[in-house]
Design an enzyme around this catalytic site. Structure first.
Site, PDB file in Angstrom:
ATOM      1  N   GLU A 169     -48.682 -12.176 -25.261  1.00  0.00           N
ATOM      2  CA  GLU A 169     -48.696 -12.522 -23.828  1.00  0.00           C
ATOM      3  C   GLU A 169     -49.345 -13.877 -23.721  1.00  0.00           C
ATOM      4  O   GLU A 169     -50.497 -14.044 -24.139  1.00  0.00           O
ATOM      5  CB  GLU A 169     -49.574 -11.535 -23.055  1.00  0.00           C
ATOM      6  CG  GLU A 169     -48.904 -10.264 -22.664  1.00  0.00           C
ATOM      7  CD  GLU A 169     -49.842  -9.441 -21.787  1.00  0.00           C
ATOM      8  OE1 GLU A 169     -50.247  -9.933 -20.730  1.00  0.00           O
ATOM      9  OE2 GLU A 169     -50.183  -8.331 -22.213  1.00  0.00           O
ATOM     10  N   CYS A 182     -53.884 -15.872 -16.249  1.00  0.00           N
ATOM     11  CA  CYS A 182     -52.560 -16.328 -16.705  1.00  0.00           C
ATOM     12  C   CYS A 182     -51.573 -16.308 -15.553  1.00  0.00           C
ATOM     13  O   CYS A 182     -50.650 -17.096 -15.478  1.00  0.00           O
ATOM     14  CB  CYS A 182     -52.002 -15.497 -17.851  1.00  0.00           C
ATOM     15  SG  CYS A 182     -53.000 -14.153 -18.370  1.00  0.00           S
TER      16      CYS A 182
END
Ligand SMILES: Cc1cc2nc3c(=O)[nH]c(=O)nc-3n(C[C@H](O)[C@H](O)[C@H](O)COP(=O)(O)OP(=O)(O)OC[C@H]3O[C@@H](n4cnc5c(N)ncnc54)[C@H](O)[C@@H]3O)c2cc1C
Length: 1010
Positions: free
Chosen positions: A767, A801
């Site tokens: 990720e 993020c």
């Protein structure tokens, strides 16, 4: 703060705090007894209410709006289409988008089914208007014929007609565009005998200039009303309009400022001898409002003025002690407090918020009848309270009839209704029986009325509401006038079965993580003390353990040894079975909740998280553990697969061996434990490497995991930086890698995993980051956009993020949105994360700080807005930077830096494609009221998580599985149903069951019925 405290006020305040978290039946049991009518009373009330129903019906059959609302209810798609058109249409500045909005709302609904259905000719003609409107905005042949018929006036004609209809709807609920116009309208015959309380429309202020504007509007209104004191009008004031940060966390600055402003307005009103009432808002603001009202009531300069008033919401569990408090304040300050009893306007949003926050209990009742019971018990208290002047705000005939019964001969109170609602209910009472009724009269221009209009439409359209039931032909009078006390007594005061407690939101299989009520001032102060605490002995111990494992230069030696230990623990852990492993995760979740204060403290001190972020961190970790435990129990059991008779095919999901989990510093507990929990529950053993910036919280979590029953060698902490990560991933014995961090590091790991020819091919779950964009069109609500932009771009100092990096505004609304955004940024506080007031804390380390500050400096010529930040420390000032084109942003800046570009109406598809071209694919946001635009973005955007009309951060485990594609990661999504299988080896066993003699099963089949 001095609040004019007497013993009685203090007792009432204590009771207010106590009731907040009490279970619903306990609160209701006291209310039921006092709201009950004896049989004689009930008969008289019912009789009176029946008469009122008849009057209401005859008044409303003449009102086309009521008929219109009856025809287009909120449980029809046409009703919803009109509601959303009304919410957005008047604010859209450009014709192109306005037409799209009309096409969107009119295009999908079946207007034809409503033609000729209403008793009202006006409603029927309006329906025909909608039928024609729909035909005009569609792409059919019929549409083009129609367009030709209306010739060039075609689409502007529809736009103008819709605009006029929306304005008319507005006028129904708004008394006037200016206070003078509104006062003038009150002189018209239809308002004869009524007084008004004027409210200056507009939503909560988002900026200080907004708040100043509202303050001036209230001042002007008081002057205008003060000039006609004989009319008996008053003013209603919303505190959230007077301060952009009317929040518990900002108590020190907002409450003192609000006291000053309310004092100024109250003094002005007192000089004119007119009254003003402070509206009741969201339940989290109740106690602050009491502090403000209490202080103003105690001001010597206002002694003797009976005009100070407050609204009290009966849907809140705390309503009754709030009345006791108002009475006590009246007594202590030598005045009558004008208390307006309402049921409450924010029920749906309050229930949602309590669920999101994971609170123990709802602050409101969950059944409509419970609110009615509460209202009645409160009304009785108010009628008996010597220091209260009661005002009963309701449109419900049964409620009015009950109050009249209890009031007897007294006229020492008033009723109140909203402008545009309840016509017919009070006319006889006012004009023939001498009762006093006041109309709540909103004042404002078209742009300001939208949010208010929607609330009113919702209120009129909700199934449970009295006005809606009155208009419903299927409901009998007996049903409409059913006794709420009986209804609640029949169910024992229990909560509504369709509204589970926040902890039960995910059903019996999984408990929701517990929240903390950070809007409770006492609780917030406790948490603030906890997170500022000097590290305890336990943490000291974990620190020692960390330093020992860091005392080495031989990363590959340490890595080899750790992996060996984890490998040797694998067979036993795998053999322990799913149920055992899932039970360990459930225990770990419970331990995390028990140790929440300590974990939050480390999150604040080590990872520099603000208090709400630290709480979110722990809750997410808890949710990951429980979710993966449940997913494993439900989804990883062996499955028998179909096939020809005589064989058995069994699919098993098993662990692969030892996984290396590498976590980032920005979610040092949630992501760290999320990866670990998934790998463990699927039967793997784990070597977990936290980021070098955040080893303490990881060590603490691993300690808890061991206490929860996970063997020490099944989960081993590996402390270290990139070298340790490289050494672990280079070990050919590992079975998989779960990584969250930068794209560059993910690629490096991928290369490492392929380097060695001999090494097996193993899974990598990565990720990584993103250049996350939010597209905003001109139908969006600017206040909501700005709030969501500030949250998405600057909360957590932009170090998520998912954070918003690129805001793409439609040109027509860019200037206005940016002006409001700049104002909202001015309200942010940058500072110590342990301080509850802080919105934006420091960035993680010096390296990040230098990188961000250098970049920010190079962009100085393009700054749209920046704000002050403390000089000492690693505080990067939140900054908005203008771009010429979307493509100018080439990389992710992991901090509180927002880039802004614009797009042209009609170029949505092109805009999405341009954003896609960055190659990242993590999150995207859209703010638009056009459903087709949302569909387009959904189809075209190459992102893992799309957020429509909301902020882009704060994914909830199990509800919003999270993860990206392209440069943003490999998937599968964390917190989603497809995550666990990726950690598993899938093994199938096919057995020929006939090999030992023949197909006994087949031969034993019975011929049923022969
Ligand atoms: C003059 C005036 C001033 C007002 N000022 C305020 C104010 O300051 N603050 C504010 O919040 N509201 C205010 N209101 C709005 C008011 O809350 C609503 O108009 C009122 O709730 C409608 O009640 P009713 O008796 O007319 O209708 P009813 O139909 O009898 O009651 C509807 C109300 O029941 C409640 N309800 C609905 N479903 C449920 C459920 N499942 N469980 C529990 N309760 C439920 C909701 O509060 C809903 O509004 C004011 C209203 C008036 C008339």
């Amino acid at each position: 703060m001095a609040t004019g405290v007497s013993d009685a006020t203090a007792t009432a305040r204590a009771e207010i705090s106590r009731l907040f978290r009490m279970p619903e039946p306990d609160v209701l049991s006291g209310l039921l007894k006092d709201a009950r009518l004896d049989s004689g009373e009930r008969a008289r009330v019912e009789n009176r209410a029946l008469g009122m129903l008849a009057e209401l019906r005859s008044a409303q059959s003449s009102g086309w709006v009521n008929q219109f609302l009856q025809e287009y209810r909120l449980n029809t798609s046409e009703g919803v289409a009109l509601l959303s058109l009304a919410e957005a249409f008047l604010r859209v500045p450009d014709p192109e988008t306005a037409d799209l909005l009309i096409a969107d709302k009119l295009g999908n609904a079946d207007w034809r089914a409503h033609t000729g259905k209403s008793h009202s000719k006006l409603v029927n003609s309006a329906t025909w208007g909608l039928v024609i409107g729909r035909a005009l905005v569609s792409d059919t042949q019929q549409a083009s014929v129609l367009k030709k018929l209306i010739s060039r006036a075609g689409e502007p004609f529809v736009r103008q007609a819709v605009g006029a209809a929306m304005r008319m709807m507005g006028e129904i609920f708004v008394m006037g565009r200016t206070i003078e116009e509104a006062i003038g309208r009150m002189r018209k015959p239809e308002n004869k005998g009524f007084t008004a309380s004027f409210d200056m429309l507009g939503e909560a202020a988002r900026t200080f200039p907004d708040a100043e504007r509202y303050f001036r509007a209230y001042e002007d209104a008081i002057h205008a009303v003060g000039k006609v004191p004989e009319a008996g009008h008053s003013i209603s004031v919303k505190l959230s309009a007077l301060h952009p940060r009317y929040e518990v966390a900002q108590y020190d600055r907002c409450v003192s400022s609000l006291i000053e402003q309310v004092e100024a307005l109250a003094t002005l009103a007192a000089n004119y001898g007119i009254a003003f009432t402070i509206d009741a808002e969201e339940t989290e603001r109740l106690e602050m409002s009491l502090d403000i009202i209490g202080t103003v009531a105690a001001l010597p300069a206002l002694k003797g003025w009976d005009g100070l008033g407050m609204a009290i919401q009966a849907y809140g569990k705390r309503a009754r002690p709030t009345i006791a408090w108002a009475d006590a304040v009246g007594r202590a300050t030598g005045r009558r407090i004008a208390a307006r009893l309402v049921k409450g306007a924010y029920w749906d949003s309050e229930i949602k918020r309590a669920q999101e926050q994971g609170l123990h209990e709802y602050p409101l009742f969950t059944r409509k009848a419970a609110t009615d019971v509460s209202y009645l018990a409160c009304a009785k208290d108010m009628l008996a309270a010597p220091n209260i002047y009661p005002a009963f705000a309701t449109h419900n005939a049964l409620t009015v009839a009950t109050i009249l019964e209890w009031a007897g001969e007294s006229r020492d109170f008033e009723f109140q209704r909203l402008h545009g609602m309840g016509e017919g209910l009070y006319e006889t009472l006012v004009r023939e029986q001498g009762y006093h009724t006041r109309i709540y009269a909103p004042v404002g221009g078209h742009r300001d009325l939208l949010a208010y209009l929607v609330r009113r439409l919702l209120e009129n359209g909700a199934n449970s509401s009295f006005v809606h039931q009155l208009a419903d032909e299927h409901m009998t009078d007996a049903e409409i006038l059913a006794d709420p006390v009986e209804k609640i007594a029949a169910v024992g005061g229990t909560r509504h079965p369709g509204i589970p407690l926040p902890k039960d939101l995910f059903g019996p299989a999984r408990k929701n993580s517990e929240g903390i009520d950070l809007n409770d001032k006492t609780e917030l102060a406790r948490v603030a003390r906890q997170v500022s605490f000097v590290p305890s002995e336990v943490e000291g111990r974990s620190r020692n353990r960390i330093s020992t494992s860091l005392d080495t230069n031989d990363e590959s030696g340490v890595a080899r040894e750790i992996v060996s230990r984890a490998l040797s623990a694998y067979p036993a852990w795998e053999a322990a079975g799913i149920d055992h492993r899932a039970a360990c995760l459930d225990r770990l979740a419970d331990l995390l909740e028990q140790e929440r204060d300590a974990l939050m403290r480390i999150a604040v001190q080590e990872a520099k998280k603000t208090i709400p972020d630290a709480l979110g961190e722990v809750r997410e970790a808890v949710d990951f553990c429980r979710y993966y435990a449940q997913q494993a129990r439900d989804g990883l059991q062996p499955v028998e697969l179909p096939g020809p008779t005589g064989e058995r095919n069994l699919l098993r999901m098993e662990g692969r061996g030892t996984w290396v989990c590498i976590a980032p510093w920005n979610f040092p507990l949630a992501i760290f434990l999320g990866q670990v929990a998934a790998a463990l529950v699927t039967g793997n053993t784990v070597v977990a490497k936290p980021a070098p910036q955040t080893p303490e919280i990881a060590a603490y979590a691993v300690g808890l995991a061991h206490s929860a029953g996970i063997p020490e060698d099944a989960l081993i902490l590996a402390i270290g930086g990139p070298e340790m990560g490289a050494a672990l991933t280079a070990d050919p014995r590992i079975a998989g890698v779960a990584f969250t961090g930068s794209t560059a590091t993910a690629k490096r790991i991928a290369r490492t995993l392929l380097e060695d020819e001999e090494r097996p091919i193993i899974p990598l779950i990565a990720e990584t980051g993103g250049i996350n964009a939010m597209i905003v069109d001109s139908t969006a609500l600017p206040e909501q956009v700005v709030q969501d932009v500030v949250t998405s771009a600057f909360r957590s100092a932009g170090q998520r993020c998912s954070a918003l990096r690129l805001l793409v505004l439609q040109e027509e609304i860019a200037d206005r949105t940016l002006e409001m955004l700049s104002g909202a940024m001015d309200t942010l506080i940058v500072g110590d994360p342990a301080d509850p007031r802080t919105d934006v804390g420091p960035v993680i380390d010096r390296q990040a700080y230098d990188r961000l500050m250098t970049y920010r400096e190079t962009q100085q010529g393009r700054w749209i807005k920046t704000i002050d930040a403390p000089r000492a420390g690693l505080f990067v000032p939140p900054t908005a930077i203008r771009l010429d084109a979307i493509e100018d942003l080439k990389r992710e800046w992991f901090g509180p830096i927002l880039h802004v570009a614009t797009w042209k109406a009609g170029q949505l598809e092109d805009t999405i494609r341009r954003i896609n071209r960055s190659g990242f694919g993590l999150t995207m946001g859209l703010h638009s009221r056009i459903a087709r635009s949302a569909d387009d973005v959904e189809q075209l955007a190459r992102v893992g998580n799309l957020y429509v009309n909301r902020s882009m951060i704060g994914a909830i485990v199990g509800s919003q599985p999270f993860g990206g594609e392209g440069l943003s990661g490999t998937g599968p999504k964390a917190g989603g149903p497809h995550y666990l299988p990726r950690f598993c080896a899938e093994r199938v066993t096919s057995t020929d069951t006939t090999s030992s003699g023949g197909n006994a099963t087949l031969l034993s089949l019975n011929d049923v019925g022969i």
